[in-house]
Design a protein around this motif. Sequence first.
Motif, PDB file in Angstrom:
ATOM      1  N   LEU A  17       0.920  -1.161   0.066  1.00 24.91           N
ATOM      2  CA  LEU A  17       0.059   0.027  -0.003  1.00 24.91           C
ATOM      3  C   LEU A  17       0.848   1.231   0.019  1.00 24.91           C
ATOM      4  CD1 LEU A  17      -2.796  -0.848   2.486  1.00 24.91           C
ATOM      5  CD2 LEU A  17      -3.163  -0.747   0.102  1.00 24.91           C
ATOM      6  N   GLU A 134     -10.016  -1.501  -7.007  1.00 21.98           N
ATOM      7  CA  GLU A 134      -9.119  -0.862  -6.059  1.00 21.98           C
ATOM      8  C   GLU A 134      -8.565  -1.831  -5.117  1.00 21.98           C
ATOM      9  OE1 GLU A 134     -11.859   1.961  -3.949  1.00 21.98           O
ATOM     10  OE2 GLU A 134     -11.487   3.597  -5.580  1.00 21.98           O
ATOM     11  N   PHE A 135      -9.202  -2.935  -4.641  1.00 23.45           N
ATOM     12  CA  PHE A 135      -8.463  -3.556  -3.508  1.00 23.45           C
ATOM     13  C   PHE A 135      -7.228  -4.504  -4.328  1.00 23.45           C
ATOM     14  CE2 PHE A 135     -12.199  -6.103  -5.143  1.00 23.45           C
ATOM     15  CZ  PHE A 135     -11.604  -7.371  -5.674  1.00 23.45           C
ATOM     16  N   HIS A 136      -7.575  -4.569  -5.721  1.00 17.52           N
ATOM     17  CA  HIS A 136      -6.183  -5.536  -6.048  1.00 17.52           C
ATOM     18  C   HIS A 136      -5.243  -4.658  -6.779  1.00 17.52           C
ATOM     19  CE1 HIS A 136      -5.163  -8.058  -9.984  1.00 17.52           C
ATOM     20  NE2 HIS A 136      -4.486  -8.250  -9.037  1.00 17.52           N
ATOM     21  N   THR A 166     -16.033  -7.433  -2.367  1.00 18.91           N
ATOM     22  CA  THR A 166     -15.011  -6.405  -2.320  1.00 18.91           C
ATOM     23  C   THR A 166     -14.230  -6.616  -0.714  1.00 18.91           C
ATOM     24  OG1 THR A 166     -16.404  -4.995  -3.663  1.00 18.91           O
ATOM     25  CG2 THR A 166     -14.862  -3.995  -2.066  1.00 18.91           C
ATOM     26  N   VAL A 167     -15.165  -7.146   0.301  1.00 19.50           N
ATOM     27  CA  VAL A 167     -14.616  -7.093   1.484  1.00 19.50           C
ATOM     28  C   VAL A 167     -13.643  -8.353   1.315  1.00 19.50           C
ATOM     29  CG1 VAL A 167     -15.049  -7.690   3.753  1.00 19.50           C
ATOM     30  CG2 VAL A 167     -16.255  -6.121   2.695  1.00 19.50           C
ATOM     31  N   TRP A 170     -10.319  -7.279  -0.228  1.00 16.98           N
ATOM     32  CA  TRP A 170      -9.303  -6.724   0.512  1.00 16.98           C
ATOM     33  C   TRP A 170      -8.754  -7.650   1.398  1.00 16.98           C
ATOM     34  CZ3 TRP A 170      -6.860  -2.462  -0.268  1.00 16.98           C
ATOM     35  CH2 TRP A 170      -7.636  -1.565  -0.947  1.00 16.98           C
ATOM     36  N   GLU A 173      -6.108  -9.837  -0.126  1.00 19.94           N
ATOM     37  CA  GLU A 173      -4.849  -8.965  -0.412  1.00 19.94           C
ATOM     38  C   GLU A 173      -3.702  -9.290   0.651  1.00 19.94           C
ATOM     39  OE1 GLU A 173      -3.801  -7.790  -3.272  1.00 19.94           O
ATOM     40  OE2 GLU A 173      -5.538  -8.801  -4.061  1.00 19.94           O
TER      41      GLU A 173
END
Length: 210
Positions: A17, A134-136, A166-167, A170, A173
């Motif tokens: 990140l 976005e999470f990837h 989506t949860v 994330w 990841e």
Amino acid sequence: MTATALLLGFAPFAGVLASTSAQRYSVDTVPDRPVAVVLGAGVRPDGRPSLLLAQRLDLAAELYENGSVRAVLVTGDNGVEHYSETDTMRDYLVAAGIPGDRVVGDHAGFSTWDSCVRAREVFGVREATVVTQEFHLPRAVRLCRAAGIDAVGVGAASMRERGPATVYGWAREVPAAVAALGTMVFRPDPRFLGDYETGVDDALAADDAP
């Protein structure tokens, strides 16, 4: 001991990140790159892209329409007969108005790393905008930069349409960042590399033609 293990397990994710924060943009602020690299996702049994994949493709179409990219490389899994992420992706983008000679398919993008390495080594991509959720996106940008591409990225927000997925994305990841760290250290060969292909070169040349 457990807290230390959790901290060590989370550290690669936090590092990904932080190390990509300056390379992740919105579709309106991303700097120009010659090529958008759209990473594959699921295709429905009827041949339509999944919602998450359609979001990525819509972003790529917007980037092309804005002039932020001049060609699109769609990369995904074509390892099973009668299943082709890349054909579906290409058809979707052409239907969205992108000229067919500006969309190039990589049928051996079996993983994020494979897609990044093949973009660089097989298709000659040196600068790109990576397009995914976005999470990837942090891991995708980091792996493409590790593969030698000057990569920035744009991610699709998916929480409203696909909250549970989506949860999960994330959460996934966190261990995926650990695996990515190993990939960047050991730099394995893609599942399939193959010879150089001129598709991206041809697409960019078509864009340059008067």
